[in-house]
Design an enzyme around this catalytic site. Structure first.
Site, mmCIF file in Angstrom:
data_model
loop_
_atom_site.group_PDB
_atom_site.id
_atom_site.type_symbol
_atom_site.label_atom_id
_atom_site.label_comp_id
_atom_site.label_asym_id
_atom_site.label_seq_id
_atom_site.Cartn_x
_atom_site.Cartn_y
_atom_site.Cartn_z
ATOM 1 N N PRO A 2 62.380 33.100 -44.241
ATOM 2 C CG PRO A 2 63.561 31.241 -44.979
ATOM 3 C CD PRO A 2 63.748 32.575 -44.324
ATOM 4 C CD GLU A 3 56.018 34.558 -43.521
ATOM 5 O OE1 GLU A 3 54.886 34.218 -43.127
ATOM 6 O OE2 GLU A 3 56.216 35.601 -44.182
ATOM 7 C CE LYS A 53 59.505 33.389 -38.932
ATOM 8 N NZ LYS A 53 59.556 34.845 -39.152
ATOM 9 N NE ARG A 253 59.211 42.115 -42.367
ATOM 10 C CZ ARG A 253 59.106 40.801 -42.114
ATOM 11 N NH1 ARG A 253 59.025 40.358 -40.864
ATOM 12 N NH2 ARG A 253 59.086 39.939 -43.110
#
Length: 263
Positions: A2-3, A53, A253
């Site tokens: 999650p960001e 995060k 990524r």
């Protein structure tokens, strides 16, 4: 992973469940945290803060629970007395009279005093949080042009939590599409108009994603709801220029972009 917007929404849900309510029971899985169970029982959660995060759960006695979900950690809100059906391993339970919050599967969990909070290695390392309302585009521009960051390619820089906390892969590709830049660009090579645009968008898109709950909808990007323009849309037509969105790998990524209008 999650960001920033998703982490902040999770924190909002946790706050809504237990903030300002006396803790009736506290339980930790790790032995080093066990002494804090009795210290926190009867205390209040005063706020839950995000630093990128990481979550910081602040208690009324001055202690702060630091937790980082990494890849597998997840928080849950349940009614007190409910027994969740899950195979996950429970790490933290903070219970009030009506609601309980549970942290599963995370391993990076610490209890910090106010002094330790100011010297914690991760918190010292991360940059300003993009969802911090006090952070301005002018400050972001100054970071972009600083000796530490000005010569870094955006493909890696926008994933580096030391630059700005809370950014991640979907935000990286959406930000660069919005300003028409590629992952190979560097701040030192941009003109003033490009720098100003990027400095604003680095804050605007994460905040838009957060405030609109990250929903996908047919509305325009700056309308009511956030909608991906390139993320997971390889092979589709770019809505700005009609070119075909492509997928590659940058900084290990997946990277989505439109070669026709991102130059």
């Amino acid at each position: 992973m999650p960001e920033g917007p998703e982490i902040r929404r999770a924190a909002d849900n946790l706050e809504a469940a237990i903030k300002g309510k006396p803790l009736t029971d506290v339980w930790f899985a790790f032995a080093q945290l066990k002494p804090y169970e009795s210290q926190l029982t009867g205390q209040l959660v005063t706020r839950i803060e995000t630093r990128g995060k990481a979550l910081l759960t602040h208690f009324s006695n001055g202690l702060t629970l630091y937790s980082h979900n990494q890849l597998y950690g997840v928080w849950r809100v349940i009614d007190t007395g409910e027994i969740p059906q899950t195979t996950r391993i429970l790490r933290v339970r903070l219970q009030t009279a009506d609601k309980t919050i549970l942290l599963y599967s995370a391993s990076d969990i610490e209890m910090l005093t106010a002094e330790q909070l100011t010297t914690h290695p991760f918190l010292q390392r991360v940059g300003p949080d993009v969802l911090n309302a006090r952070l301005t585009p002018e400050e972001v521009k100054a970071r972009l042009l600083s000796p530490r960051f000005r010569n870094r390619q955006f493909s890696g820089l926008l994933l580096d939590q030391a630059f700005l906390a809370g950014l991640g892969n979907y935000l990286r590709v959406e930000i660069l599409w919005q300003v028409g830049l590629t992952g190979q660009h560097k701040a030192k090579d941009l003109n003033e108009a490009q720098l100003n645009a990027l400095s604003h968008v680095l804050l605007d898109i994460p905040r838009l994603s957060y405030t609109t709950r990250g929903q996908a909808d047919e509305n325009k990007h700056h309308g009511a709801l956030f909608r991906f323009k390139v993320f997971h849309r390889d092979g589709e037509a770019c809505e700005r220029c009609g070119g075909i969105i492509e997928k590659t790998t940058l900084s290990s990524r997946p990277f989505y972009w439109c070669p026709h209008c991102q130059k």
